[in-house]
Scaffold this active site. Sequence first.
Site, short mmCIF file in Angstrom:
data_model
loop_
_atom_site.label_atom_id
_atom_site.label_comp_id
_atom_site.label_asym_id
_atom_site.label_seq_id
_atom_site.Cartn_x
_atom_site.Cartn_y
_atom_site.Cartn_z
N ASP A 511 92.86 60.71 99.26
CA ASP A 511 93.78 59.79 98.59
C ASP A 511 92.97 59.06 97.52
OD1 ASP A 511 95.33 57.60 97.86
OD2 ASP A 511 96.11 57.28 99.89
N HIS A 512 93.30 59.33 96.28
CA HIS A 512 92.47 58.79 95.20
C HIS A 512 92.60 57.27 95.09
CE1 HIS A 512 89.73 58.99 92.06
NE2 HIS A 512 90.26 59.93 91.30
N ARG A 513 93.60 56.70 95.74
CA ARG A 513 93.69 55.23 95.72
C ARG A 513 92.64 54.63 96.64
NH1 ARG A 513 99.54 54.69 97.99
NH2 ARG A 513 98.43 56.01 99.47
#
Length: 539
Positions: A511-513
Amino acid sequence: MISVTVPELGDASDVEVIELCVKPGDRVAVDDPLIVIESDKASLEVPAPQAGIVRALTVAIGDRCQEGDVIAELETEDAAVAEEPAAAVAEAAPAAVPEEAAAAEAPEPSAPASTAVIEVTVPELGDAAEVEVVDLMVAVGETVELDQGLVALESDKATMEVPAPQAGRVLEICLAVGDAVTDGALVARLEVAGAASPAPAATEAPAATEAPAATEAPAAAEAPAAPAPEPLASPEGDGGAVYAGPAVRRLARELGVTLVGVPGSGSRGRVTKEDLKAHVKAQLTAPASQAPEGGAIPPIPPVDFERFGPLRLEPISRMMRAGAANLHRSWLNIPHVTQHDEADITALEAFRKSLKDDPAAGGAKVTPLAFILKAVAGALKAYPRVGGSFHADGEHYVLKDFIHIGIAVDTPEGLIVPVLRDVDQKGVLALSEEIVSLSERARARSLKPDELRGGCFSVSSLGALGGTGFTPIINPPEVAILGVAKLRKAPLWTGEGFEPRDVLPLSLSYDHRAINGAEAGRFMTHLCHLLADVRRLML
Ligand code: CAO
């Protein structure tokens, strides 16, 4: 004017009015629902036996009523016809009854000519003295296939389904969610094809089938009770978990709309015709207003596959439906990035193979997965954010002081992800045994609910099947998942020359967040490093 009455209720002596679908003055078509009634086992709509105008509703929400009670007065479109004695109408104008209405109103042939009623009971429960009913998987009136689950039971050790011993139709469900039952308890009565049943339904059947539908129809109009209760919550097709009546389902089919996702304003979230119409309206107007923002997800238009050739319909299992919803949710909510790498596991493979003849291994089945889990635990210790989760408050990130890892297991019912606890504290042999036990029990559907939650990270291994790499979908609330593809021999440069090495392709979706690319890169490098030298796993 005709009086519409409560239909035949089977075993239920007394039902509750849970919804009024019309009001006095409304014009209704034949089969339009007038009210919805509910017993403790099923709900059904009482349909208009003929087209006409509702002159009065004689019940209110919350009223209790019984078979034969008048619920409405209907002025039929052809009042003259309605006032004729039923038989005379049938003789005079059989063609005046629409075919569809006739079919709907004629007493349903409640059993084919040769049927039997069988009782399904709770099977042998092993050492569990008593189990709890946790789910009713079918509804009264539903057609079930051989081995289709009827109810789900749960002890403190396992969950199990009681399957239909034959294909047939559910006449009665004799348990309710929350009941505690023991071996031999009656689960359901099924009407199945077979020897003629002594049950009255079977004996009445030939008469019903012999009588022409048109002759039956007006009589049925006086007692619209005839149609068998169709469950409002049918587990089939698009309306799987949707609470909606047959008329709404029919309209949805006509409009080519799936009922999933249509918000229900009726009692207990039931989807009404108005809800469906409002939903369609919103769908039709939404793209125009939302398109510029790109926020709307354009629906995939329904296709009439029958136009292209013969078909078969296969039911979608509950597990597959749940899995599909999870995957869709994850795919839409999480910005996925996938980082690919390769681990040189030549030494690991040599060691793993040596365990086959090592008495210390006790004959355990040791696959690369146990080592991978151990290495992932090491990498998660070094990079705890990768095993973390977003806090529900939206303001914190959760870092966990435990390392529980899920493994994706392929079962005939669909994908399931049991969780191995405290992987960092277990040896490769213990992990191997646990992988075998969990995957066997996943396929037997006997995992405990606790074994399916609490993971910090998941591993999906398709290594036994092949492939050079794939991009797995994150299993929320986790923020990363490792995909493992098939190990292959590849020439690797050693600094002096090429050597044949065992190379394992790995893909980390994250999850790039939660994780930035550099951190994901470092995590993967560390993981490959641990896998390249199994001695490091001991550290
Ligand atoms: N490369 C080459 N061979 C591999 C391998 C790899 N990466 N991983 C496993 N193998 C070998 C094993 O060593 C074993 O062979 P041997 O018996 O000769 O040692 C053989 O493949 C079969 O392994 P397995 O599948 O029985 O056991 P496993 O521990 O590798 O996996 C489990 C267990 C439960 C993960 C697996 O059975 C499974 O269900 N995998 C599918 C997961 C899945 O569907 N993922 C997709 C999710 S996204 O849709």
